[in-house]
Scaffold this motif. Structure first.
Motif, PDB file in Angstrom:
ATOM      1  N   ALA A 129      17.249   9.821  -8.657  1.00 39.43           N
ATOM      2  CA  ALA A 129      18.408   9.692  -9.549  1.00 39.43           C
ATOM      3  C   ALA A 129      19.743   9.985  -8.858  1.00 39.43           C
ATOM      4  O   ALA A 129      20.697   9.223  -9.015  1.00 39.43           O
ATOM      5  N   PRO A 130      19.859  11.054  -8.063  1.00 40.60           N
ATOM      6  CA  PRO A 130      21.161  11.345  -7.446  1.00 40.60           C
ATOM      7  C   PRO A 130      21.568  10.341  -6.365  1.00 40.60           C
ATOM      8  O   PRO A 130      22.751  10.073  -6.185  1.00 40.60           O
ATOM      9  N   THR A 131      20.601   9.785  -5.646  1.00 38.88           N
ATOM     10  CA  THR A 131      20.923   8.927  -4.505  1.00 38.88           C
ATOM     11  C   THR A 131      20.747   7.448  -4.789  1.00 38.88           C
ATOM     12  O   THR A 131      21.322   6.608  -4.105  1.00 38.88           O
ATOM     13  N   GLY A 132      19.927   7.118  -5.772  1.00 33.58           N
ATOM     14  CA  GLY A 132      19.602   5.729  -6.053  1.00 33.58           C
ATOM     15  C   GLY A 132      18.327   5.321  -5.341  1.00 33.58           C
ATOM     16  O   GLY A 132      17.843   6.009  -4.446  1.00 33.58           O
ATOM     17  N   LEU A 133      17.779   4.208  -5.773  1.00 37.61           N
ATOM     18  CA  LEU A 133      16.581   3.638  -5.163  1.00 37.61           C
ATOM     19  C   LEU A 133      17.047   2.560  -4.193  1.00 37.61           C
ATOM     20  O   LEU A 133      17.822   1.683  -4.570  1.00 37.61           O
ATOM     21  N   TYR A 134      16.584   2.634  -2.968  1.00 39.70           N
ATOM     22  CA  TYR A 134      16.950   1.638  -1.963  1.00 39.70           C
ATOM     23  C   TYR A 134      15.739   0.781  -1.623  1.00 39.70           C
ATOM     24  O   TYR A 134      14.633   1.295  -1.443  1.00 39.70           O
ATOM     25  N   LEU A 135      15.978  -0.525  -1.523  1.00 46.95           N
ATOM     26  CA  LEU A 135      14.957  -1.452  -1.049  1.00 46.95           C
ATOM     27  C   LEU A 135      15.666  -2.526  -0.243  1.00 46.95           C
ATOM     28  O   LEU A 135      16.559  -3.203  -0.760  1.00 46.95           O
ATOM     29  N   GLY A 136      15.304  -2.634   1.017  1.00 46.59           N
ATOM     30  CA  GLY A 136      15.958  -3.608   1.885  1.00 46.59           C
ATOM     31  C   GLY A 136      17.437  -3.328   2.053  1.00 46.59           C
ATOM     32  O   GLY A 136      18.230  -4.248   2.238  1.00 46.59           O
ATOM     33  N   GLY A 137      17.812  -2.054   1.959  1.00 44.85           N
ATOM     34  CA  GLY A 137      19.211  -1.673   2.102  1.00 44.85           C
ATOM     35  C   GLY A 137      20.035  -1.841   0.841  1.00 44.85           C
ATOM     36  O   GLY A 137      21.197  -1.456   0.803  1.00 44.85           O
ATOM     37  N   THR A 138      19.460  -2.419  -0.203  1.00 44.93           N
ATOM     38  CA  THR A 138      20.161  -2.593  -1.474  1.00 44.93           C
ATOM     39  C   THR A 138      19.934  -1.365  -2.339  1.00 44.93           C
ATOM     40  O   THR A 138      18.797  -0.912  -2.491  1.00 44.93           O
ATOM     41  N   LYS A 139      21.017  -0.845  -2.891  1.00 45.03           N
ATOM     42  CA  LYS A 139      20.933   0.350  -3.730  1.00 45.03           C
ATOM     43  C   LYS A 139      20.857  -0.049  -5.199  1.00 45.03           C
ATOM     44  O   LYS A 139      21.663  -0.843  -5.686  1.00 45.03           O
ATOM     45  N   TYR A 140      19.867   0.508  -5.888  1.00 44.43           N
ATOM     46  CA  TYR A 140      19.700   0.318  -7.325  1.00 44.43           C
ATOM     47  C   TYR A 140      19.913   1.656  -8.016  1.00 44.43           C
ATOM     48  O   TYR A 140      19.405   2.679  -7.555  1.00 44.43           O
ATOM     49  N   MET A 141      20.649   1.637  -9.111  1.00 47.64           N
ATOM     50  CA  MET A 141      20.817   2.840  -9.918  1.00 47.64           C
ATOM     51  C   MET A 141      19.531   3.037 -10.720  1.00 47.64           C
ATOM     52  O   MET A 141      19.075   2.114 -11.414  1.00 47.64           O
ATOM     53  N   VAL A 142      18.929   4.209 -10.603  1.00 45.27           N
ATOM     54  CA  VAL A 142      17.676   4.482 -11.306  1.00 45.27           C
ATOM     55  C   VAL A 142      17.974   4.689 -12.786  1.00 45.27           C
ATOM     56  O   VAL A 142      18.847   5.475 -13.152  1.00 45.27           O
TER      57      VAL A 142
ATOM     58  N   SER B 181       8.767   5.518   1.216  1.00 42.90           N
ATOM     59  CA  SER B 181       8.444   6.952   1.121  1.00 42.90           C
ATOM     60  C   SER B 181       9.261   7.622   0.025  1.00 42.90           C
ATOM     61  O   SER B 181       8.743   8.451  -0.730  1.00 42.90           O
ATOM     62  N   ALA B 182      10.539   7.260  -0.073  1.00 45.44           N
ATOM     63  CA  ALA B 182      11.402   7.843  -1.106  1.00 45.44           C
ATOM     64  C   ALA B 182      10.935   7.424  -2.500  1.00 45.44           C
ATOM     65  O   ALA B 182      10.955   8.230  -3.440  1.00 45.44           O
ATOM     66  N   ILE B 183      10.500   6.176  -2.634  1.00 37.75           N
ATOM     67  CA  ILE B 183       9.985   5.701  -3.921  1.00 37.75           C
ATOM     68  C   ILE B 183       8.719   6.477  -4.284  1.00 37.75           C
ATOM     69  O   ILE B 183       8.576   6.971  -5.405  1.00 37.75           O
ATOM     70  N   LEU B 184       7.809   6.600  -3.331  1.00 32.83           N
ATOM     71  CA  LEU B 184       6.571   7.352  -3.592  1.00 32.83           C
ATOM     72  C   LEU B 184       6.875   8.806  -3.937  1.00 32.83           C
ATOM     73  O   LEU B 184       6.229   9.392  -4.811  1.00 32.83           O
ATOM     74  N   ASN B 185       7.873   9.384  -3.273  1.00 36.17           N
ATOM     75  CA  ASN B 185       8.258  10.760  -3.564  1.00 36.17           C
ATOM     76  C   ASN B 185       8.739  10.899  -5.006  1.00 36.17           C
ATOM     77  O   ASN B 185       8.470  11.902  -5.663  1.00 36.17           O
ATOM     78  N   ASP B 186       9.441   9.874  -5.507  1.00 33.12           N
ATOM     79  CA  ASP B 186       9.929   9.941  -6.884  1.00 33.12           C
ATOM     80  C   ASP B 186       8.769   9.893  -7.886  1.00 33.12           C
ATOM     81  O   ASP B 186       8.871  10.447  -8.976  1.00 33.12           O
TER      82      ASP B 186
ATOM     83  N   GLY C  80       0.836  -1.185   0.000  1.00 32.73           N
ATOM     84  CA  GLY C  80       0.000   0.000   0.000  1.00 32.73           C
ATOM     85  C   GLY C  80       0.876   1.242   0.000  1.00 32.73           C
ATOM     86  O   GLY C  80       2.067   1.176   0.323  1.00 32.73           O
ATOM     87  N   HIS C  81       0.296   2.368  -0.355  1.00 35.27           N
ATOM     88  CA  HIS C  81       1.061   3.618  -0.353  1.00 35.27           C
ATOM     89  C   HIS C  81       1.536   3.994   1.049  1.00 35.27           C
ATOM     90  O   HIS C  81       2.428   4.822   1.198  1.00 35.27           O
ATOM     91  N   ASP C  82       0.951   3.371   2.073  1.00 32.73           N
ATOM     92  CA  ASP C  82       1.372   3.624   3.456  1.00 32.73           C
ATOM     93  C   ASP C  82       2.456   2.645   3.914  1.00 32.73           C
ATOM     94  O   ASP C  82       2.742   2.539   5.100  1.00 32.73           O
ATOM     95  N   SER C  83       3.039   1.907   2.983  1.00 29.99           N
ATOM     96  CA  SER C  83       4.114   0.927   3.228  1.00 29.99           C
ATOM     97  C   SER C  83       3.627  -0.389   3.821  1.00 29.99           C
ATOM     98  O   SER C  83       4.448  -1.239   4.157  1.00 29.99           O
ATOM     99  N   THR C  84       2.320  -0.569   3.965  1.00 28.97           N
ATOM    100  CA  THR C  84       1.838  -1.853   4.473  1.00 28.97           C
ATOM    101  C   THR C  84       1.960  -2.909   3.381  1.00 28.97           C
ATOM    102  O   THR C  84       1.764  -2.629   2.197  1.00 28.97           O
ATOM    103  N   VAL C  85       2.300  -4.113   3.793  1.00 26.94           N
ATOM    104  CA  VAL C  85       2.438  -5.221   2.853  1.00 26.94           C
ATOM    105  C   VAL C  85       1.065  -5.836   2.626  1.00 26.94           C
ATOM    106  O   VAL C  85       0.426  -6.308   3.561  1.00 26.94           O
ATOM    107  N   TRP C  86       0.617  -5.812   1.379  1.00 27.27           N
ATOM    108  CA  TRP C  86      -0.632  -6.485   1.027  1.00 27.27           C
ATOM    109  C   TRP C  86      -0.346  -7.950   0.743  1.00 27.27           C
ATOM    110  O   TRP C  86      -1.119  -8.816   1.088  1.00 27.27           O
ATOM    111  N   ALA C  87       0.785  -8.209   0.087  1.00 24.70           N
ATOM    112  CA  ALA C  87       1.214  -9.577  -0.219  1.00 24.70           C
ATOM    113  C   ALA C  87       2.666  -9.510  -0.670  1.00 24.70           C
ATOM    114  O   ALA C  87       3.104  -8.498  -1.219  1.00 24.70           O
ATOM    115  N   GLN C  88       3.393 -10.601  -0.435  1.00 28.07           N
ATOM    116  CA  GLN C  88       4.792 -10.632  -0.859  1.00 28.07           C
ATOM    117  C   GLN C  88       5.261 -12.063  -1.035  1.00 28.07           C
ATOM    118  O   GLN C  88       4.685 -12.984  -0.462  1.00 28.07           O
ATOM    119  N   SER C  89       6.315 -12.214  -1.821  1.00 28.04           N
ATOM    120  CA  SER C  89       6.943 -13.523  -1.949  1.00 28.04           C
ATOM    121  C   SER C  89       7.761 -13.771  -0.682  1.00 28.04           C
ATOM    122  O   SER C  89       8.118 -12.823   0.026  1.00 28.04           O
TER     123      SER C  89
END
Length: 131
Positions: free
Chosen positions: A61-74, A48-53, A27-36
C-alpha cells in the motif's frame, strides 16, 4: 491442458467484447509458466514484493505494486488471496494459488470487475485442482 492454453483460452478470452491487455501464470519462484505475448518484462523483486503482500497484507500500500516498472496504486483486495491495483484507466489483478500467481492486466474499455472475474475464476479453478 497446457499452461499456455490457460492463458490463451481463459485469461485472454473475450468478456462482453473486451479482453485483458496481458496476462500470465507465474510460479512463486518468479518463473513464467505461461504468458501472453505482450506481458511486461518484470523483475524478480517485483514478484517477491507481490508475494510478500500476500503474506503481509498491506505491505504494498505505501509503495504501490510494480510490474514491469509500471506502478499500480493498490486498492481493495482480499488479504492473502487477491491483490488489485489501479493505474489511470487500467489496472491489475493478482490471484494467488498454492503454487502460482495468476496475473491479469487491463485497460479501458475493460472494467476492473471484468478483469477480476477472469483472473479470480481461473485462480479458483486452479486452487480446486490442487495448484
Amino acid at each position: 491442458m497446457s499452461w499456455q492454453a490457460y492463458v490463451d483460452d481463459h485469461l485472454m478470452c473475450e468478456i462482453d467484447g473486451q479482453h485483458l491487455s496481458s496476462a500470465a501464470i507465474l510460479g512463486h519462484d518468479s518463473t513464467v509458466w505461461a504468458q501472453s505475448p505482450n506481458f511486461p518484462q518484470f523483475k524478480p523483486e517485483e514478484i517477491s514484493a507481490i508475494l510478500n503482500d500476500f503474506e503481509n497484507p498491506g505491505s504494498l500500500a505505501p509503495t504501490g505494486l510494480y510490474l514491469g516498472g509500471t506502478k499500480y496504486m493498490v486498492i481493495q483486495g482480499e488479504p492473502g488471496v487477491v491483490i488489485r491495483g489501479k493505474k489511470g484507466t487500467g489496472g491489475i489483478t493478482v490471484k494467488k494459488t498454492n503454487l502460482a500467481l495468476i496475473i491479469g492486466v487491463y485497460d479501458e474499455p475493460m472494467t476492473p470487475g471484468q478483469c477480476n472475474m477472469v483472473v479470480e475464476r481461473l485462480g479458483d479453478y486452479l486452487l480446486e485442482q490442487g495448484f
